[in-house]
Design an enzyme around this catalytic site. Structure first.
Site, PDB file in Angstrom:
ATOM      1  CD  GLU A 239      -2.833  -1.294   0.171  1.00 21.99           C
ATOM      2  OE1 GLU A 239      -3.011  -0.273  -0.523  1.00 21.99           O
ATOM      3  OE2 GLU A 239      -3.441  -2.350  -0.032  1.00 21.99           O
ATOM      4  CB  CYS A 272      -1.443   7.384   1.563  1.00 20.24           C
ATOM      5  SG  CYS A 272      -2.821   6.415   2.215  1.00 20.24           S
TER       6      CYS A 272
END
Length: 485
Positions: A239, A272
């Site tokens: 990720e 993010c």
């Protein structure tokens, strides 16, 4: 660096003694981690975590941990990142609690084998797909959401029947220490452990044998994890991040600016999925800039340094990197900073060159470049000319443009008229694609990611129905086989 504290609540599962305690002397990082991995490998090999009862009990224990120590987690997040209690509760603890609740609700359904149809040529037979635990999982967490993004993958690991070692980020030491202290008090230490440390610990962990590695962090770290995993053919979930764009078609609505400002500047921009830059289409730029400035002031006041709801940059290296970006455009709002407190004001940059450093690197901070483009098609070309982002956002009420955006833009996730929120839906897969990562999780998607979806075919041998396919072959058999297949 011990992961096995002495003593546990009387209602918790029986603990095994710490690996290596009998040595009596200090252990090197490498030796300690080797013993931790071996200890948990024993738990995985014993199938300890396979039963539904065990999985459910560990999910319930996680629930007790987060509920009974909520204030401790809020305090740790405030210490590491300056997060307000409301923001930390909403974006970390409540989302984590939601993952637990969702897994508890659907665990039995996820664990059921799924039957599939068998071709006529193989009848009579029964075929099914049954989820099997992978074994031992390594979870490496990031610093920006040091609770949610470390423990949410653990929910998937527990639900799928795996044992796991957790490596929190050393850049969030208060949260790392809290997880290392609490987790062994609630979870079975034969199956789950926490290893703290920096780069040395990470390297030593990656040298061990794992059945899956789950990493959340930057692209550079992702490459290192992928290289280490490749040496042992270990599957990974990465990720990562990237420069997630927000495209604004009509900036006249104040709600558009509020949603962008909230998505960008929560956690001081260290998210993010936050919009990394904004593409203002046509004449929308002037209006969206005006509304963005008003939204920032309404959220954090005229002096954001005094706001209880605005965070700080995690460390000096990230602070220095972000400050260097301020010279790569014209400051339309903000621009102030304080090295002593690692404070950077919510900042909007205009007149930014597309080839500048701030447009080549992921910002991961409270700086939002705004670039003018002439059309929707130009915005799409601008996005697709760059590495694939973790998310892409379109602010438009036009269904045709929304459909075109979904069809033409490659990204880990798409959001229409809202930022970050797709990551808060347990039923949606969350993950990147290309440069922004590989694999996805949340809800059932995490369960299946950390399971082997194993095929099983059962056919009786009492009656041999396969004689038509046995050699020797002749014209009649060939015709029969052709019809059956």
């Amino acid at each position: 660096m011990s992961i096995f504290p002495t003593g546990a609540a009387s209602d918790e599962p029986e603990r095994l003694p710490a690996a290596g305690v009998e040595t009596g002397g200090p252990l090197t990082v490498e030796k300690h981690i080797e013993e931790v991995a071996a200890h948990l490998r024993g738990g995985a090999d014993s199938r300890l975590a396979h039963t539904r009862r065990f999985r459910a009990s560990q999910l319930k224990a996680l629930e007790r941990m987060i509920d009974s120590h909520r204030q401790d987690f809020l305090d740790a997040l405030a210490t590491d990142l300056g997060k307000s209690a409301l923001e930390a509760g909403l974006t970390e603890l409540d989302l984590f609690r939601g993952e637990i609740d969702y897994a508890q609700l659907y665990l039995s359904e996820w664990m059921e084998a799924k039957h599939v149809r068998v071709p006529l040529a193989l009848q009579p037979a029964v075929a099914k797909v049954e989820p099997q635990p992978l074994g031992l999982v390594l979870i490496i967490g990031p610093w920006n959401y040091p609770v949610l993004l470390l423990l949410a993958p653990l929910v998937a690991a527990i639900a799928s029947g795996n044992c796991a070692v957790l490596k929190p980020s050393e850049l969030a030491p208060a949260c790392s220490g809290l997880v290392a202290r609490l987790l062994p008090l609630f979870l079975d230490q034969r199956a789950y452990a926490v290893v703290e440390g920096g780069m040395e610990a990470s390297k030593a962990l990656l040298e061990q044998r794992w059945d899956h590695i789950f990493y959340t962090g930057g692209e550079r770290g992702g490459r290192a994890v992928a290289e280490a995993a490749a040496r042992q053919l270990t599957p990974t979930t990465l990720e990562l991040g990237g420069k997630s764009p927000a495209v604004v078609i009509d900036g006249s609505h104040a709600s558009v600016a509020r949603r962008i400002a909230y998505g960008k500047f929560m956690n001081a921009g260290q998210t993010c999925t936050a919009p990394d830059y904004l593409l203002a289409v046509g004449s929308s730029g002037e209006a969206v800039l005006k509304h963005l400035s008003k939204a920032i002031t309404s959220f954090y006041g005229k002096d954001a340094a005094k706001s209880r709801d605005y965070g700080r940059i995690v460390d000096q290296n990230h602070f220095d990197r972000l400050v260097s970006y301020l010279d790569e455009g014209t400051v339309a709002h903000g621009g102030g900073f304080d090295p002593a407190t690692r404070f950077i004001e919510p900042t909007i940059l205009v007149d930014v060159a597309p080839e500048s450093l701030v447009m080549r690197e992921e910002i991961f901070g409270p700086i939002l470049p705004v670039i003018q483009v002439n059309s929707f098609d130009e915005a799409v070309r601008f996005i697709n000319a760059r590495p694939t982002p973790l998310a892409a956002y379109l602010f438009s009420e036009n269904p045709r443009l929304q459909s075109a955006f979904e069809d033409q833009v490659r990204a880990g996730g798409i959001g229409h008229n809202i930022c970050n929120a797709h990551a808060a839906v347990p039923g949606l897969p969350f993950g990147g694609v290309g440069a922004s990562g590989m694999g996805s999780y949340h809800g059932r998607h995490g369960f299946e990611r950390l399971s082997q979806m194993r095929p099983v075919l059962s056919k009786t041998a009492v009656i041999d129905t396969l004689q038509a396919v046995y050699p020797p072959y002749n014209w009649a058999k060939t015709k029969i086989i052709g019809r059956l297949m």
